[in-house]
Design a protein around this motif. Structure first.
Motif, mmCIF file in Angstrom:
data_model
loop_
_atom_site.group_PDB
_atom_site.id
_atom_site.type_symbol
_atom_site.label_atom_id
_atom_site.label_comp_id
_atom_site.label_asym_id
_atom_site.label_seq_id
_atom_site.Cartn_x
_atom_site.Cartn_y
_atom_site.Cartn_z
ATOM 1 N N VAL A 43 -3.802 -3.937 50.802
ATOM 2 C CA VAL A 43 -3.787 -2.644 50.108
ATOM 3 C C VAL A 43 -4.139 -2.835 48.637
ATOM 4 N N PHE A 44 -3.566 -3.834 48.003
ATOM 5 C CA PHE A 44 -3.869 -4.068 46.592
ATOM 6 C C PHE A 44 -5.324 -4.487 46.388
ATOM 7 N N LEU A 45 -5.874 -5.271 47.297
ATOM 8 C CA LEU A 45 -7.289 -5.633 47.203
ATOM 9 C C LEU A 45 -8.187 -4.410 47.384
ATOM 10 N N ALA A 46 -7.824 -3.515 48.293
ATOM 11 C CA ALA A 46 -8.598 -2.291 48.495
ATOM 12 C C ALA A 46 -8.538 -1.406 47.251
ATOM 13 N N ARG A 47 -7.368 -1.297 46.641
ATOM 14 C CA ARG A 47 -7.243 -0.502 45.417
ATOM 15 C C ARG A 47 -8.069 -1.103 44.283
ATOM 16 N N SER A 48 -8.027 -2.406 44.157
ATOM 17 C CA SER A 48 -8.801 -3.080 43.120
ATOM 18 C C SER A 48 -10.298 -2.902 43.349
ATOM 19 N N THR A 49 -10.731 -2.999 44.588
ATOM 20 C CA THR A 49 -12.142 -2.812 44.915
ATOM 21 C C THR A 49 -12.583 -1.392 44.592
ATOM 22 N N ALA A 50 -11.768 -0.408 44.953
ATOM 23 C CA ALA A 50 -12.109 0.986 44.674
ATOM 24 C C ALA A 50 -12.163 1.256 43.171
ATOM 25 N N LEU A 51 -11.217 0.711 42.422
ATOM 26 C CA LEU A 51 -11.222 0.924 40.979
ATOM 27 C C LEU A 51 -12.421 0.261 40.315
ATOM 28 N N ASN A 52 -12.751 -0.948 40.725
ATOM 29 C CA ASN A 52 -13.914 -1.627 40.149
ATOM 30 C C ASN A 52 -15.210 -0.896 40.487
ATOM 31 N N ALA A 53 -15.298 -0.336 41.686
ATOM 32 C CA ALA A 53 -16.482 0.436 42.060
ATOM 33 C C ALA A 53 -16.573 1.704 41.218
ATOM 34 N N ALA A 54 -15.452 2.364 41.011
ATOM 35 C CA ALA A 54 -15.449 3.574 40.178
ATOM 36 C C ALA A 54 -15.832 3.242 38.732
ATOM 37 N N GLN A 55 -15.336 2.142 38.213
ATOM 38 C CA GLN A 55 -15.707 1.729 36.858
ATOM 39 C C GLN A 55 -17.182 1.372 36.774
ATOM 40 N N SER A 56 -17.713 0.765 37.815
ATOM 41 C CA SER A 56 -19.142 0.453 37.854
ATOM 42 C C SER A 56 -19.967 1.735 37.836
ATOM 43 N N GLY A 57 -19.517 2.731 38.569
ATOM 44 C CA GLY A 57 -20.202 4.020 38.571
ATOM 45 C C GLY A 57 -20.154 4.697 37.219
ATOM 46 N N VAL A 58 -19.004 4.665 36.567
ATOM 47 C CA VAL A 58 -18.874 5.264 35.232
ATOM 48 C C VAL A 58 -19.786 4.549 34.239
ATOM 49 N N VAL A 72 -23.307 7.043 41.249
ATOM 50 C CA VAL A 72 -23.032 6.955 42.689
ATOM 51 C C VAL A 72 -23.764 5.759 43.290
ATOM 52 N N GLU A 73 -25.004 5.552 42.885
ATOM 53 C CA GLU A 73 -25.765 4.403 43.389
ATOM 54 C C GLU A 73 -25.119 3.085 42.984
ATOM 55 N N SER A 74 -24.666 3.004 41.744
ATOM 56 C CA SER A 74 -24.043 1.770 41.260
ATOM 57 C C SER A 74 -22.734 1.493 41.996
ATOM 58 N N ALA A 75 -21.911 2.530 42.181
ATOM 59 C CA ALA A 75 -20.644 2.358 42.893
ATOM 60 C C ALA A 75 -20.893 1.968 44.348
ATOM 61 N N SER A 76 -21.874 2.591 44.988
ATOM 62 C CA SER A 76 -22.190 2.266 46.382
ATOM 63 C C SER A 76 -22.704 0.836 46.512
#
Length: 142
Positions: A43-58, A72-76
């Motif tokens: 769960v913590f790895l999934a949360r970290s992955t989602a947050l890093n993807a969101a930061q990459s998108g931003v 969206v392309e960067s996060a994907s």
């Protein structure tokens, strides 16, 4: 030493066989704790992955004169490269919203990534949703 052990076995030790019984009682508890700790880590790895993807998108969407959809392309791209720690993210997909939308140059961008963590324990499913926020780069007059 060997003769003492033979005498004790011949005498009929009352504690004989207690260790396997104790292990049989404790082993399910040990296994539950082991799998629960692995699930918490997933769960913590999934949360970290989602947050890093969101930061990459931003970071992609906030650059000066970034085209629509760059976040969206960067996060994907990040989520595809990160492996399978976040499951089901591609159903809804990452979202990036710039605000305010009624002006020619938006000032803020927010990206959200959601999905589920890997399930180590069958039937246990945790939803994961992470959001990142940033200011859009723009030219201002002094």
């Amino acid at each position: 030493m060997a003769t003492a052990a033979r005498r004790r076995l011949a005498a009929g030790d009352s504690e004989r066989g207690a260790n396997p019984v104790e292990l049989a009682v404790l082993m399910p508890l040990i296994l539950v704790l082991l799998f629960a700790s692995i699930q918490v880590a997933a769960v913590f790895l999934a949360r970290s992955t989602a947050l890093n993807a969101a930061q990459s998108g931003v970071n992609a969407q906030r650059t000066y004169q970034a085209r629509d959809g760059a976040g969206v392309e960067s996060a994907s791209r990040f989520l595809r490269a990160a492996g399978g720690w976040l499951v089901g993210w591609d159903k809804a997909g990452p979202t990036c919203v710039t605000t305010p939308t009624d002006v020619p140059t938006p000032t803020e961008v927010t990206c959200t990534v959601s999905g589920r963590s890997l399930s180590v324990v069958p039937g246990v499913d945790f939803a994961v949703r992470q959001t990142a926020h940033g200011t859009v780069e723009r030219v201002t007059t002094p």
